[in-house]
Design a protein around this motif. Sequence first.
Motif, PDB file in Angstrom:
ATOM      1  N   UNK A  37      -9.211 -57.663 -36.079  1.00 54.34           N
ATOM      2  CA  UNK A  37      -8.614 -58.520 -35.060  1.00 54.34           C
ATOM      3  C   UNK A  37      -7.418 -59.293 -35.580  1.00 54.34           C
ATOM      4  N   UNK A 112     -12.123 -64.970 -29.131  1.00 60.16           N
ATOM      5  CA  UNK A 112     -10.834 -64.304 -29.303  1.00 60.16           C
ATOM      6  C   UNK A 112     -10.936 -62.818 -29.002  1.00 60.16           C
ATOM      7  N   UNK A 115      -8.034 -60.615 -28.017  1.00 57.25           N
ATOM      8  CA  UNK A 115      -6.940 -60.369 -28.936  1.00 57.25           C
ATOM      9  C   UNK A 115      -7.235 -59.218 -29.881  1.00 57.25           C
ATOM     10  N   UNK A 116      -8.237 -58.436 -29.562  1.00 59.30           N
ATOM     11  CA  UNK A 116      -8.619 -57.350 -30.466  1.00 59.30           C
ATOM     12  C   UNK A 116      -7.438 -56.437 -30.723  1.00 59.30           C
ATOM     13  N   UNK A 117      -7.223 -56.071 -31.975  1.00 59.51           N
ATOM     14  CA  UNK A 117      -6.140 -55.163 -32.330  1.00 59.51           C
ATOM     15  C   UNK A 117      -6.418 -53.768 -31.804  1.00 59.51           C
TER      16      UNK A 117
ATOM     17  N   UNK B  80       0.567 -60.517 -29.645  1.00 59.17           N
ATOM     18  CA  UNK B  80      -0.426 -60.828 -30.675  1.00 59.17           C
ATOM     19  C   UNK B  80       0.260 -61.408 -31.916  1.00 59.17           C
ATOM     20  N   UNK B  83       1.111 -64.946 -31.186  1.00 59.67           N
ATOM     21  CA  UNK B  83      -0.103 -65.769 -31.231  1.00 59.67           C
ATOM     22  C   UNK B  83      -0.509 -66.062 -32.675  1.00 59.67           C
ATOM     23  N   UNK B  84      -0.409 -65.038 -33.526  1.00 66.12           N
ATOM     24  CA  UNK B  84      -0.819 -65.229 -34.916  1.00 66.12           C
ATOM     25  C   UNK B  84       0.135 -66.150 -35.670  1.00 66.12           C
ATOM     26  N   UNK B 189       2.179 -52.093 -38.004  1.00 66.78           N
ATOM     27  CA  UNK B 189       2.172 -51.895 -36.547  1.00 66.78           C
ATOM     28  C   UNK B 189       3.598 -51.786 -36.024  1.00 66.78           C
TER      29      UNK B 189
END
Lengths: 119, 249
Positions: A37, A112, A115-117, B80, B83-84, B189
């Motif tokens: 994640x 969360x 938000x899983x990859x 994502x 967010x990170x 990615x």
Amino acid sequence: MPRIYFKTVDRYVEFAEGEEVNVLRMAIREHCDVPWQCASGNCGTDRLVVEEGSENLDPPRRRERARLGDLVDEGYRLACQTYTRGDVTFSWDPDQVGLDDEPGSSDGGGSRAGWAGTG
Amino acid sequence: MADLMSHSEFRVALEEAFSGTMAKDASFSRAWATGKLHKQHFVHWATNHYHYIGPFGDYLGLMYANTPDHARDAKDFLLQNMYEEELSDDRHTDLLIRFAEACGGTRAYVQDRNNAMPFAKGMQGWMYYVSGRENFVVSSAALIVGLESQVPSIYRTQYPTLIDKYGFSEWEAEFFDLHITSDEIHGERGYQIVLKYADTPELQQRCLHYVREAADMRFAYTKALYQTYVEPDLGPWVEEDERQPALVG
Ligand code: FES
């Protein structure tokens, strides 16, 4: 050439001699379906059992030790936090979720999940 | 015009596009890795770095807006990543300021734009330009493959030095530890997105052009850090390790 054996999906991934490679990066690059994640040592979704080759891994740093706690002594590593310079074999539960998302965890789980990859 | 490359050919070309001018080989990085810097140099580094990567969420937001709905996986990746950077853990810029404070700097000093070099402002402007004006595949190549994916190679050399030679605690140097691993994954990615969506020879060549430009920008910026802040104290950089590439930086 050294190689990582992702035993749960029966896949070998080779890398150049003399290199140190990040385990989760190699899994994503070669589509080996390691669950993950956050990629930053927070969630524990990508915990793997080191079946062989632990001597080729770099030692766990602060974030990984904090997240895994006693699981480090049981042979677990976080794929996102781990580098290898030689042959190593990993296995995992394909359905595993983050450590705080497990039933009975103090966090209650699922905060969360969205938000899983997709890696 | 060049032919369309296969994914594996294109990946090699992307890797080669920045391998000649990697910021880890620039003078400031080398002085860092060999234990020659003083804490005040790190305050300057953190200040400039703050103005270069502080708006990373903005850059990603612009790229997000430029990414078409059909590229949902690319949009989700950008979201994502945003967010990170900002919310999933300690805010990354707060970790940077924590490091600056451990070196004797202050939050106010780091955040004051007047304390950044013109090179840092130029880097910031270039990133706003590319993320706001270019095709999302090209900006992904520039910012994520060209810049973000270089980070682990830089910090993997610098982090152990911070702990072992400069005497920082793991907590003080957490900014680096976090980026060693998170940017491995962001970088990978980014590669997957670029390989998938750069589906014409023109787009592939444009990606390669911007990866080269990104590497040149970061190298020039890192070199300027040495010239501006370190050279007055330590003199011109002299490389002692014969295995290092002969870069003038
Ligand atoms: S992916 Fe969350 S700890 Fe590694």
